[in-house]
Scaffold this motif. Structure first.
Motif, PDB file in Angstrom:
ATOM      1  N   LYS A 168       0.823  -1.205   0.000  1.00  0.00           N
ATOM      2  CA  LYS A 168       0.000   0.000   0.000  1.00  0.00           C
ATOM      3  C   LYS A 168       0.860   1.260   0.000  1.00  0.00           C
ATOM      4  N   SER A 169       1.956   1.231   0.738  1.00  0.00           N
ATOM      5  CA  SER A 169       2.838   2.405   0.790  1.00  0.00           C
ATOM      6  C   SER A 169       3.371   2.746  -0.590  1.00  0.00           C
ATOM      7  N   LEU A 170       3.777   1.727  -1.341  1.00  0.00           N
ATOM      8  CA  LEU A 170       4.293   1.964  -2.685  1.00  0.00           C
ATOM      9  C   LEU A 170       3.198   2.510  -3.595  1.00  0.00           C
ATOM     10  N   ILE A 171       2.014   1.952  -3.508  1.00  0.00           N
ATOM     11  CA  ILE A 171       0.898   2.388  -4.352  1.00  0.00           C
ATOM     12  C   ILE A 171       0.536   3.844  -4.051  1.00  0.00           C
ATOM     13  N   PHE A 172       0.439   4.201  -2.761  1.00  0.00           N
ATOM     14  CA  PHE A 172       0.127   5.584  -2.386  1.00  0.00           C
ATOM     15  C   PHE A 172       1.215   6.538  -2.869  1.00  0.00           C
ATOM     16  N   ALA A 173       2.474   6.148  -2.677  1.00  0.00           N
ATOM     17  CA  ALA A 173       3.594   7.020  -3.053  1.00  0.00           C
ATOM     18  C   ALA A 173       3.633   7.253  -4.561  1.00  0.00           C
ATOM     19  N   LEU A 174       3.448   6.193  -5.336  1.00  0.00           N
ATOM     20  CA  LEU A 174       3.480   6.338  -6.794  1.00  0.00           C
ATOM     21  C   LEU A 174       2.287   7.132  -7.322  1.00  0.00           C
ATOM     22  N   SER A 175       1.134   6.970  -6.683  1.00  0.00           N
ATOM     23  CA  SER A 175      -0.046   7.750  -7.081  1.00  0.00           C
ATOM     24  C   SER A 175       0.191   9.228  -6.826  1.00  0.00           C
ATOM     25  N   ALA A 176       0.767   9.550  -5.658  1.00  0.00           N
ATOM     26  CA  ALA A 176       1.092  10.947  -5.351  1.00  0.00           C
ATOM     27  C   ALA A 176       2.135  11.482  -6.325  1.00  0.00           C
ATOM     28  N   PHE A 177       3.126  10.651  -6.628  1.00  0.00           N
ATOM     29  CA  PHE A 177       4.177  11.010  -7.596  1.00  0.00           C
ATOM     30  C   PHE A 177       3.560  11.390  -8.939  1.00  0.00           C
ATOM     31  N   PHE A 178       2.652  10.541  -9.433  1.00  0.00           N
ATOM     32  CA  PHE A 178       2.024  10.786 -10.721  1.00  0.00           C
ATOM     33  C   PHE A 178       1.179  12.060 -10.707  1.00  0.00           C
ATOM     34  N   LEU A 179       0.396  12.253  -9.662  1.00  0.00           N
ATOM     35  CA  LEU A 179      -0.488  13.416  -9.597  1.00  0.00           C
ATOM     36  C   LEU A 179       0.304  14.718  -9.522  1.00  0.00           C
ATOM     37  N   ILE A 180       1.427  14.706  -8.815  1.00  0.00           N
ATOM     38  CA  ILE A 180       2.284  15.896  -8.747  1.00  0.00           C
ATOM     39  C   ILE A 180       2.870  16.198 -10.130  1.00  0.00           C
ATOM     40  N   PRO A 207      -8.918  -0.725  -5.732  1.00  0.00           N
ATOM     41  CA  PRO A 207      -7.956  -1.256  -6.714  1.00  0.00           C
ATOM     42  C   PRO A 207      -8.182  -0.714  -8.118  1.00  0.00           C
ATOM     43  N   ILE A 208      -9.454  -0.526  -8.500  1.00  0.00           N
ATOM     44  CA  ILE A 208      -9.756  -0.007  -9.840  1.00  0.00           C
ATOM     45  C   ILE A 208      -9.259   1.429  -9.968  1.00  0.00           C
ATOM     46  N   ILE A 209      -9.508   2.259  -8.936  1.00  0.00           N
ATOM     47  CA  ILE A 209      -9.068   3.660  -8.967  1.00  0.00           C
ATOM     48  C   ILE A 209      -7.553   3.746  -9.075  1.00  0.00           C
ATOM     49  N   PHE A 210      -6.855   2.984  -8.221  1.00  0.00           N
ATOM     50  CA  PHE A 210      -5.387   3.039  -8.246  1.00  0.00           C
ATOM     51  C   PHE A 210      -4.819   2.431  -9.526  1.00  0.00           C
ATOM     52  N   PHE A 211      -5.496   1.424 -10.073  1.00  0.00           N
ATOM     53  CA  PHE A 211      -5.045   0.837 -11.338  1.00  0.00           C
ATOM     54  C   PHE A 211      -5.113   1.879 -12.453  1.00  0.00           C
ATOM     55  N   ILE A 212      -6.180   2.650 -12.500  1.00  0.00           N
ATOM     56  CA  ILE A 212      -6.323   3.695 -13.521  1.00  0.00           C
ATOM     57  C   ILE A 212      -5.238   4.753 -13.350  1.00  0.00           C
ATOM     58  N   ILE A 213      -4.986   5.168 -12.109  1.00  0.00           N
ATOM     59  CA  ILE A 213      -3.960   6.184 -11.836  1.00  0.00           C
ATOM     60  C   ILE A 213      -2.587   5.700 -12.267  1.00  0.00           C
ATOM     61  N   LEU A 214      -2.212   4.485 -11.824  1.00  0.00           N
ATOM     62  CA  LEU A 214      -0.872   3.971 -12.119  1.00  0.00           C
ATOM     63  C   LEU A 214      -0.710   3.628 -13.600  1.00  0.00           C
ATOM     64  N   SER A 215      -1.757   3.119 -14.228  1.00  0.00           N
ATOM     65  CA  SER A 215      -1.689   2.827 -15.663  1.00  0.00           C
ATOM     66  C   SER A 215      -1.500   4.112 -16.458  1.00  0.00           C
ATOM     67  N   SER A 216      -2.188   5.163 -16.053  1.00  0.00           N
ATOM     68  CA  SER A 216      -2.032   6.459 -16.713  1.00  0.00           C
ATOM     69  C   SER A 216      -0.611   6.977 -16.542  1.00  0.00           C
ATOM     70  N   GLY A 217      -0.086   6.835 -15.324  1.00  0.00           N
ATOM     71  CA  GLY A 217       1.287   7.253 -15.073  1.00  0.00           C
ATOM     72  C   GLY A 217       2.278   6.472 -15.909  1.00  0.00           C
ATOM     73  N   LEU A 218       2.033   5.187 -16.052  1.00  0.00           N
ATOM     74  CA  LEU A 218       2.915   4.330 -16.845  1.00  0.00           C
ATOM     75  C   LEU A 218       2.898   4.735 -18.316  1.00  0.00           C
ATOM     76  N   VAL A 219       1.721   5.028 -18.832  1.00  0.00           N
ATOM     77  CA  VAL A 219       1.593   5.450 -20.229  1.00  0.00           C
ATOM     78  C   VAL A 219       2.346   6.757 -20.459  1.00  0.00           C
ATOM     79  N   LEU A 220       2.183   7.721 -19.559  1.00  0.00           N
ATOM     80  CA  LEU A 220       2.821   9.018 -19.733  1.00  0.00           C
ATOM     81  C   LEU A 220       4.324   8.976 -19.457  1.00  0.00           C
ATOM     82  N   ALA A 221       4.769   7.978 -18.699  1.00  0.00           N
ATOM     83  CA  ALA A 221       6.218   7.832 -18.480  1.00  0.00           C
ATOM     84  C   ALA A 221       6.925   7.494 -19.792  1.00  0.00           C
ATOM     85  N   GLY A 222       6.246   6.756 -20.674  1.00  0.00           N
ATOM     86  CA  GLY A 222       6.736   6.578 -22.042  1.00  0.00           C
ATOM     87  C   GLY A 222       7.863   5.591 -22.232  1.00  0.00           C
ATOM     88  N   SER A 223       8.047   4.653 -21.293  1.00  0.00           N
ATOM     89  CA  SER A 223       9.088   3.643 -21.471  1.00  0.00           C
ATOM     90  C   SER A 223       8.551   2.480 -22.294  1.00  0.00           C
TER      91      SER A 223
END
Length: 310
Positions: free
Chosen positions: A15-27, A90-106
């Motif tokens: 959970k800590s990793l998920i929260f941190a990465l979600s905050a990272f993406f939103l910032i 899980p659905i909300i965080f999946f959408i957030i992290l998937s969006s972050g992954l897409v925009l990271a562009g790797s």
């Protein structure tokens, strides 16, 4: 892990990793919109590059591939571990992290995302009832084309996909025939790996020693007059070649045994999170020397965590 009981809880780490990465993406997203707002004050157009790759991650100065490693593992947590009693989290965080992954562009991040999600889909289909399977397949048949269409409409993502596939953008960086008579700026990783391999063939058993790697590569770039590699102080961009270069076959064998242990534990215990971690390390190592700042923290922390957790 032995002396810090609060960290012994598997779900706390996840959970800590998920929260941190979600905050990272939103910032990063807020910063991108802020930069776009400042741009609108000067010129009237939309700069998609604020929302992609290095520009998007600018505020934290992170590399897209390493960010993708963390995000893919967090997505694995969401797919294979029940972290919340409410299904919508899980659905909300999946959408957030998937969006972050897409925009990271790797590109390797994209490949791993598709692979991990495919494993997750198969796993859920195996456990689901007949009615649930039909519902999942119907949703996938609707959502996948829609998501693909929306991504294709984003110019920067379309550009990168076409560039990689060689359509329109004439991407020939990994074409052996193309690089023969071109400058290194046009040759990409193939030439970089070629330089490294020529050095490895001279000392295949024990390599050149860990501390001498940078100097050995520098000398090689100077000899071959590969000025771009020299100016940017490029590493091998392949962890397997790097281990061969620094420690030869012996060092690479030890590393592969360590990775094999991860896969074996994941396979025997049917722990798909552990399998996902193995895939992230194994595949990312093909295109990156992952044992740098972000990579070594990722590997060391979670390797020790999973070994202890098991």
């Amino acid at each position: 892990f032995l002396v810090t009981p609060p960290l012994n809880c598997r779900k706390v780490i996840f959970k800590s990793l998920i929260f941190a990465l979600s905050a990272f993406f939103l910032i990063c997203l807020l910063n991108a919109f802020y930069r776009q707002y400042l741009l609108y004050e000067r010129v009237d157009h939309f700069n998609w590059y604020f929302f992609y790759r290095y520009d998007f991650l600018e505020i934290f100065k992170q590399h897209p591939t390493y960010v993708s490693m963390y995000m893919n593992l967090a997505i694995g947590f969401l797919l294979f571990e029940r972290l919340w009693t409410k299904n919508y989290w899980p659905i909300i965080f999946f959408i957030i992290l998937s969006s972050g992954l897409v925009l990271a562009g790797s590109r390797m991040g994209y490949a791993l995302f598709i692979l991990i999600c495919s494993i997750g889909i198969v796993q859920h289909l195996r456990k689901a009832s007949y009615g649930q399977r039909r519902l999942i397949l119907i949703l996938l048949s609707c959502l996948l084309p829609l998501a693909s269409f929306l991504l294709w409409k984003v110019p920067i993502i379309k550009e990168r996909i076409l560039y990689t596939l060689g359509a329109d953008y004439e991407y020939k960086y990994n074409n052996g025939e193309f690089i023969k008579n071109k400058l290194e700026v046009e040759q990409g990783r193939l030439l970089l790996w070629k330089d490294t391999w020529e050095l490895i063939k001279e000392r295949p058993i024990l390599g050149y020693g860990t501390g001498s790697k940078d100097q050995v590569l520098t000398n090689k770039y100077q000899k071959e007059e590969h000025q771009l590699f020299l100016n940017r102080k490029y590493n091998t961009h392949n962890i397997y070649l790097e281990f061969l270069l620094t420690g030869g076959i012996l060092k690479l064998t030890i590393y592969l045994l360590g990775l094999s242990l991860l896969f074996y534990m994941g396979y025997v215990k049917k722990d798909l999170i552990l399998v996902s971690f193995f895939l992230i390390i194994f595949l990312t190592g093909i295109t990156e020397s992952i044992f740098r700042a972000q990579g070594i923290m990722f590997f060391a922390f979670f390797y020790c965590f999973f070994l202890y957790d098991e």
